[in-house]
Design a protein around this motif. Structure first.
Motif, PDB file in Angstrom:
ATOM      1  N   MET A   1      36.892  31.666  40.655  1.00  0.00           N
ATOM      2  CA  MET A   1      36.720  32.866  41.447  1.00  0.00           C
ATOM      3  C   MET A   1      37.855  32.921  42.466  1.00  0.00           C
ATOM      4  O   MET A   1      38.257  31.909  43.011  1.00  0.00           O
ATOM      5  CB  MET A   1      35.371  32.838  42.144  1.00  0.00           C
ATOM      6  CG  MET A   1      35.047  34.151  42.771  1.00  0.00           C
ATOM      7  SD  MET A   1      33.422  34.256  43.532  1.00  0.00           S
ATOM      8  CE  MET A   1      32.343  33.792  42.224  1.00  0.00           C
ATOM      9  N   SER A   2      38.333  34.083  42.751  1.00  0.00           N
ATOM     10  CA  SER A   2      39.467  34.279  43.638  1.00  0.00           C
ATOM     11  C   SER A   2      39.028  34.445  45.086  1.00  0.00           C
ATOM     12  O   SER A   2      38.361  35.411  45.439  1.00  0.00           O
ATOM     13  CB  SER A   2      40.248  35.513  43.196  1.00  0.00           C
ATOM     14  OG  SER A   2      41.223  35.841  44.169  1.00  0.00           O
ATOM     15  N   GLY A   3      39.424  33.501  45.917  1.00  0.00           N
ATOM     16  CA  GLY A   3      39.136  33.610  47.340  1.00  0.00           C
ATOM     17  C   GLY A   3      39.873  34.784  47.976  1.00  0.00           C
ATOM     18  O   GLY A   3      39.344  35.462  48.856  1.00  0.00           O
ATOM     19  N   ALA A   4      41.104  35.030  47.528  1.00  0.00           N
ATOM     20  CA  ALA A   4      41.891  36.142  48.075  1.00  0.00           C
ATOM     21  C   ALA A   4      41.204  37.474  47.790  1.00  0.00           C
ATOM     22  O   ALA A   4      41.136  38.348  48.666  1.00  0.00           O
ATOM     23  CB  ALA A   4      43.300  36.127  47.488  1.00  0.00           C
ATOM     24  N   THR A   5      40.690  37.632  46.589  1.00  0.00           N
ATOM     25  CA  THR A   5      40.016  38.879  46.233  1.00  0.00           C
ATOM     26  C   THR A   5      38.701  39.017  46.999  1.00  0.00           C
ATOM     27  O   THR A   5      38.369  40.110  47.481  1.00  0.00           O
ATOM     28  CB  THR A   5      39.772  38.958  44.721  1.00  0.00           C
ATOM     29  OG1 THR A   5      41.021  38.821  44.044  1.00  0.00           O
ATOM     30  CG2 THR A   5      39.134  40.277  44.327  1.00  0.00           C
ATOM     31  N   ALA A   6      37.948  37.929  47.130  1.00  0.00           N
ATOM     32  CA  ALA A   6      36.681  37.977  47.865  1.00  0.00           C
ATOM     33  C   ALA A   6      36.927  38.339  49.331  1.00  0.00           C
ATOM     34  O   ALA A   6      36.219  39.172  49.911  1.00  0.00           O
ATOM     35  CB  ALA A   6      35.949  36.644  47.761  1.00  0.00           C
ATOM     36  N   TYR A   7      37.939  37.731  49.930  1.00  0.00           N
ATOM     37  CA  TYR A   7      38.272  38.009  51.330  1.00  0.00           C
ATOM     38  C   TYR A   7      38.712  39.463  51.499  1.00  0.00           C
ATOM     39  O   TYR A   7      38.262  40.153  52.420  1.00  0.00           O
ATOM     40  CB  TYR A   7      39.365  37.055  51.813  1.00  0.00           C
ATOM     41  CG  TYR A   7      39.787  37.310  53.226  1.00  0.00           C
ATOM     42  CD1 TYR A   7      39.007  36.872  54.291  1.00  0.00           C
ATOM     43  CD2 TYR A   7      40.959  38.005  53.503  1.00  0.00           C
ATOM     44  CE1 TYR A   7      39.382  37.118  55.601  1.00  0.00           C
ATOM     45  CE2 TYR A   7      41.335  38.250  54.807  1.00  0.00           C
ATOM     46  CZ  TYR A   7      40.552  37.800  55.850  1.00  0.00           C
ATOM     47  OH  TYR A   7      40.921  38.049  57.138  1.00  0.00           O
ATOM     48  N   ALA A   8      39.581  39.926  50.617  1.00  0.00           N
ATOM     49  CA  ALA A   8      40.055  41.316  50.696  1.00  0.00           C
ATOM     50  C   ALA A   8      38.894  42.288  50.514  1.00  0.00           C
ATOM     51  O   ALA A   8      38.793  43.288  51.229  1.00  0.00           O
ATOM     52  CB  ALA A   8      41.128  41.570  49.643  1.00  0.00           C
ATOM     53  N   SER A   9      38.029  41.990  49.577  1.00  0.00           N
ATOM     54  CA  SER A   9      36.887  42.861  49.313  1.00  0.00           C
ATOM     55  C   SER A   9      35.977  42.945  50.536  1.00  0.00           C
ATOM     56  O   SER A   9      35.589  44.035  50.959  1.00  0.00           O
ATOM     57  CB  SER A   9      36.101  42.349  48.108  1.00  0.00           C
ATOM     58  OG  SER A   9      34.923  43.095  47.926  1.00  0.00           O
ATOM     59  N   ALA A  10      35.639  41.800  51.114  1.00  0.00           N
ATOM     60  CA  ALA A  10      34.771  41.788  52.289  1.00  0.00           C
ATOM     61  C   ALA A  10      35.433  42.539  53.447  1.00  0.00           C
ATOM     62  O   ALA A  10      34.786  43.336  54.137  1.00  0.00           O
ATOM     63  CB  ALA A  10      34.450  40.354  52.698  1.00  0.00           C
TER      64      ALA A  10
END
Length: 94
Positions: A1-10
């Motif tokens: 799972m992508s931390g960068a994508t999760a952070y950007a999404s949140a």
């Protein structure tokens, strides 16, 4: 799972919640890979907060870092985390 994508999404869902809309014209400035420190950095313009999240999701895939499913799951996780925080900790604001 992508931390960068999760952070950007949140982050982008938090902005959309705060402003009450996903539609907002803004730009993001990259600080990575400076060619000439005296020159301005590249600016990426967006018309929606979700557009930035989608671009990061796509970039992680195009770079070969993740498969689409991992980034889609990360985007969903970021949205769910932001929704939980918004409803549990900022419910009094509404």
């Amino acid at each position: 799972m992508s931390g960068a994508t999760a952070y950007a999404s949140a982050s982008m869902h938090a902005f959309a919640s705060f402003f009450g809309t996903d539609e907002m014209t803004f730009y993001a400035t990259s600080s990575r890979f400076p060619i000439d420190p005296t020159q301005p950095r590249e600016r990426r313009y967006f018309n929606r907060f979700s557009d930035l999240t989608n671009e990061i999701l796509g970039a992680r895939i195009w770079a070969g870092i993740h498969f689409r499913n991992a980034d889609v799951q990360a985007e969903n996780l970021g949205r769910e985390v932001e929704n939980y925080i918004n409803t549990q900790y900022f419910a009094f604001v509404h």
